[in-house]
Design a protein around this motif. Structure first.
Motif, short mmCIF file in Angstrom:
data_model
loop_
_atom_site.label_atom_id
_atom_site.label_comp_id
_atom_site.label_asym_id
_atom_site.label_seq_id
_atom_site.Cartn_x
_atom_site.Cartn_y
_atom_site.Cartn_z
N ASP A 161 0.84 -1.20 0.00
CA ASP A 161 0.00 0.00 0.00
C ASP A 161 0.87 1.26 0.00
OD1 ASP A 161 -2.33 -1.47 -0.04
OD2 ASP A 161 -2.65 -1.38 2.12
N GLY A 162 1.98 1.23 0.73
CA GLY A 162 2.91 2.35 0.70
C GLY A 162 3.54 2.54 -0.67
N ALA A 163 3.79 1.43 -1.35
CA ALA A 163 4.36 1.51 -2.70
C ALA A 163 3.38 2.18 -3.67
CB ALA A 163 4.72 0.11 -3.21
N TRP A 164 2.07 1.96 -3.47
CA TRP A 164 1.08 2.60 -4.35
C TRP A 164 1.14 4.11 -4.21
CZ3 TRP A 164 1.03 -0.89 -7.42
CH2 TRP A 164 0.53 -2.17 -7.24
N GLY A 165 1.29 4.61 -2.99
CA GLY A 165 1.42 6.05 -2.79
C GLY A 165 2.66 6.59 -3.48
N ASN A 166 3.77 5.86 -3.37
CA ASN A 166 5.01 6.28 -4.04
C ASN A 166 4.86 6.24 -5.56
OD1 ASN A 166 6.25 6.64 -1.56
ND2 ASN A 166 7.13 4.59 -1.55
N LEU A 167 4.16 5.22 -6.08
CA LEU A 167 3.93 5.12 -7.52
C LEU A 167 3.10 6.31 -8.02
CD1 LEU A 167 4.03 3.60 -10.26
CD2 LEU A 167 1.96 2.39 -9.52
N LYS A 168 2.06 6.65 -7.30
CA LYS A 168 1.22 7.78 -7.71
C LYS A 168 2.02 9.08 -7.74
CE LYS A 168 -2.99 5.64 -6.01
NZ LYS A 168 -4.08 5.66 -5.04
N ASN A 169 2.86 9.30 -6.74
CA ASN A 169 3.71 10.50 -6.73
C ASN A 169 4.70 10.48 -7.89
OD1 ASN A 169 2.47 11.56 -4.45
ND2 ASN A 169 3.92 10.60 -3.06
N LEU B 229 4.37 8.89 -10.81
CA LEU B 229 3.67 9.10 -12.08
C LEU B 229 3.27 10.56 -12.24
CD1 LEU B 229 1.46 5.90 -12.29
CD2 LEU B 229 3.50 6.45 -13.62
N ARG B 230 2.88 11.20 -11.16
CA ARG B 230 2.54 12.62 -11.20
C ARG B 230 3.75 13.43 -11.69
NH1 ARG B 230 0.83 13.08 -6.01
NH2 ARG B 230 -1.04 11.93 -6.47
N ALA B 231 4.94 13.09 -11.18
CA ALA B 231 6.16 13.79 -11.57
C ALA B 231 6.55 13.50 -13.02
CB ALA B 231 7.31 13.40 -10.64
N CYS B 232 6.13 12.34 -13.54
CA CYS B 232 6.45 11.95 -14.93
C CYS B 232 5.43 12.46 -15.94
CB CYS B 232 6.51 10.43 -15.05
SG CYS B 232 7.91 9.70 -14.22
N SER C 294 6.71 2.23 -19.53
CA SER C 294 8.12 2.53 -19.24
C SER C 294 8.25 3.29 -17.92
CB SER C 294 8.76 3.31 -20.38
OG SER C 294 8.15 4.56 -20.55
N SER C 295 7.29 4.15 -17.58
CA SER C 295 7.33 4.86 -16.31
C SER C 295 7.18 3.91 -15.14
CB SER C 295 6.23 5.92 -16.25
OG SER C 295 6.43 6.91 -17.22
#
Length: 196
Positions: free
Chosen positions: A142-150, A152-155, A165-166
């Motif tokens: 669940d913590g990884a999902w928050g990091n992934l969303k951040n 992807l937002r930056a990408c 690829s992201s």
């Protein structure tokens, strides 16, 4: 030879009494309420998190109905979770949320599955499994999902042309040792021919 074929055994997770978390996530969906409309989901993701090593596997997938090619909401079905469970070695202790699809798939493949039921307010509990007191939760993934969303937002968001690829870049960065420099790790991968 593709990188995935060359490293197939390395990409397996778990093993006897190894703790792994599995989960799925939707990115881009907003709650109903503001003007009464749901927004479209930009991406569906599924993943594994191995607690002992901290390794992470994430992939984008399409959550569609069996009967049509329309987008499906709700809990995952067996076809959604099977690719995750197939990445596990026999004897793995798999911790998931309350999705019923994991129960039948894990039983058929010799994987022990313990679940927490988020819908009943359960997010973590202690349970004795195989004689060891363990914490049953999905908080690592669940913590990884928050990091992934951040990430992807930056990408630039979940744009279809760069989404895969992201996500793979996010996974690669998440699996780097804490004290390593991504630039030198990338050079090492290029030297070893990992991207051929």
């Amino acid at each position: 030879m593709a990188w995935e074929e060359k490293h197939s055994e390395v990409d397996l997770f778990g093993g006897k009494d190894c703790e792994v978390e599995a989960d799925e996530c939707e990115v881009g969906r907003k709650r109903k309420g503001l003007h009464g409309h749901d927004s479209d989901v930009k991406g569906d993701f599924r993943g594994l998190f191995e607690r002992r090593s901290g390794r992470l596997f994430v992939e984008a997938y399409e959550k569609v109905s069996k009967d049509s090619d329309e987008r499906r909401f709700g809990p995952p079905c067996v076809a959604d979770v099977l690719p995750l469970v197939e990445r596990l070695r026999p004897g793995t202790l798999l911790f998931t949320d309350g999705a019923r699809a994991y129960t039948s798939v894990c039983k058929d493949m010799g994987i022990f599955n313990a679940q927490v039921d988020h819908s009943k307010g359960e997010f973590s509990r202690r349970e004795t499994i195989h004689g060891k007191l363990l914490v049953v939760s999905t908080q690592g993934i669940d913590g990884a999902w928050g990091n992934l969303k951040n990430f992807l937002r930056a990408c630039g968001g979940c744009r279809g042309d760069i989404l895969e690829s992201s996500v793979k870049e996010f996974q690669w960065r998440a699996n780097l040792p804490d004290d390593s420099d991504p630039f030198f790790c990338l050079l090492e991968c290029i030297k070893d021919g990992c991207f051929q």
